[in-house]
Enzyme design. Structure first.
Site, short mmCIF file in Angstrom:
data_model
loop_
_atom_site.label_atom_id
_atom_site.label_comp_id
_atom_site.label_asym_id
_atom_site.label_seq_id
_atom_site.Cartn_x
_atom_site.Cartn_y
_atom_site.Cartn_z
N ALA A 57 74.18 31.21 36.83
CA ALA A 57 74.41 29.65 37.15
C ALA A 57 75.41 28.60 35.81
CB ALA A 57 72.76 28.84 36.00
N VAL A 59 75.87 27.28 34.00
CA VAL A 59 75.69 26.65 33.41
C VAL A 59 75.39 27.63 31.76
CG1 VAL A 59 73.24 26.52 33.20
CG2 VAL A 59 75.15 24.31 31.69
N TYR A 60 74.68 29.20 32.59
CA TYR A 60 74.49 29.96 31.62
C TYR A 60 76.29 30.34 30.62
CZ TYR A 60 70.52 30.37 34.23
OH TYR A 60 69.83 30.87 35.24
N SER A 61 76.17 30.36 29.07
CA SER A 61 77.45 29.81 28.40
C SER A 61 78.47 29.53 29.14
CB SER A 61 77.56 31.58 28.48
OG SER A 61 76.81 32.80 27.60
N LEU A 62 78.03 27.90 29.77
CA LEU A 62 78.79 27.69 30.01
C LEU A 62 80.25 28.10 30.66
CD1 LEU A 62 79.48 24.83 27.21
CD2 LEU A 62 78.04 24.74 29.62
#
Length: 326
Positions: A57, A59-62
């Protein structure tokens, strides 16, 4: 490895999907994630085991997870043979329009994800959650335009109420827009609330189901007790999902252990074998942070449970509070 079609599509995916939330940057909310050097051997091993399906995704670890996965797959795999899935919705930056499923957010975030992956398209572009502040018509039209532009091959959804998913399917059909082909929902032996409405809906609509947290953050693989791993100590999301209902789930975990001993296999094999026989489950998403996690997950494909064993595992289940979406 076994392969199957994703829902009603013609796309072949491995029956085990590698979840990539655990690859990224420890400065993110989850302190237990692996950095790039630690992540690459796991991604390479997944490919060697025949896994061609990778889920992450933005958003995972931005965004760092997408970067790590993109570089590894570029180095270790042929693009046309692998299936890359990512998600959009989470907060990516401060200020206005930095999250959600508006047309502005979706068309901005897909381009940023593609840049991080270093690819022209993703195979499956999923909405991570339902956006209560954006009309679903706006979201579905934007996703349709992403597909028409060649930036995604298919679209999917994750973690919502069944009525919301049905509404989105209806809106797409009414306007002739691209339809969701998959549902990434929360499903495992100790959390089965999705079987009430979402799973029957997906069967009826020929939607591929790719469950997350299939092992309940490891709780189905060991005796119910505190564990000293960094994730067990710091993963507040998992604690919120399972620890408050631990007393309900002990008997289920015990029965997993009992059948594992009977079959002479690992507990993970029993937990995943139960999930793999559920219709219309396509591929459980395994969040591996060790090579052994992958090897154990793939081993579950060789285990078959009888209908009596499935019923025995399911009999102690008690209703749970809905977690994963609102």
């Amino acid at each position: 490895m076994e392969y199957t079609k994703l829902g009603s599509t013609g796309m072949d995916v491995s029956r085990i999907c590698l979840g990539c939330m655990g690859f990224g940057d420890t400065s993110w909310v989850h302190k237990w994630v692996l950095n790039e050097e630690e992540s690459r051997p796991i991604i390479r091993k997944a490919l060697e085991l025949g896994i061609n399906f990778f889920d992450t995704a933005n958003v995972y670890s931005l965004g760092v997870s997408e970067e790590i996965v993109g570089r590894a797959l570029r180095d270790f795999a042929k693009r046309d043979e692998i299936v890359i899935a990512t998600k959009v919705f989470g907060k990516m930056r401060e200020g206005q329009n930095g999250s959600g499923l508006s047309r502005k957010a979706i068309l901005s975030e897909i381009d940023k994800s593609l840049k991080r992956f270093e690819t022209d398209y993703v195979d499956l572009y999923q909405i991570h959650r339902w956006d209560y502040t954006t009309p679903i018509e706006e979201t579905m039209e934007a996703l349709h335009d992403v597909v028409r532009a060649g930036k995604a091959r298919y679209i999917g959804a994750s973690a919502m109420w069944a009525w919301q998913f049905q509404k989105a399917l209806h809106i797409a059909e009414r306007h002739g827009w691209t339809r969701f082909v998959s549902m990434q929902n929360h499903l495992n032996l100790i959390y089965r609330e999705e079987e009430r409405e979402m799973m029957p809906l997906c069967r009826e609509e020929k939607i591929g189901v790719i469950p997350y947290s299939p092992l309940a953050a490891g709780r189905l693989t060991r005796d119910w007790s505190p564990e000293s791993t960094l994730r067990a100590q710091t993963d507040q999301v998992a604690k919120g999902k399972y620890d408050s209902a631990a007393d309900k789930d002990v008997l289920v975990v015990q029965r997993v252990a009992e059948l594992a001993e009977k079959h002479g296999v690992l507990r993970v094999h029993i937990a995943l074998a139960w999930l793999l026989q559920k219709r219309p489950v396509t591929a459980p998403i395994i969040g591996a942070t060790k090579i052994s996690h992958l090897e154990e997950a793939v081993g579950s494909l060789a285990v078959t449970l009888s209908s009596e064993e499935v019923a025995y595992l399911e009999e102690p289940y008690q209703p749970h509070t809905i977690v994963g979406h609102q």
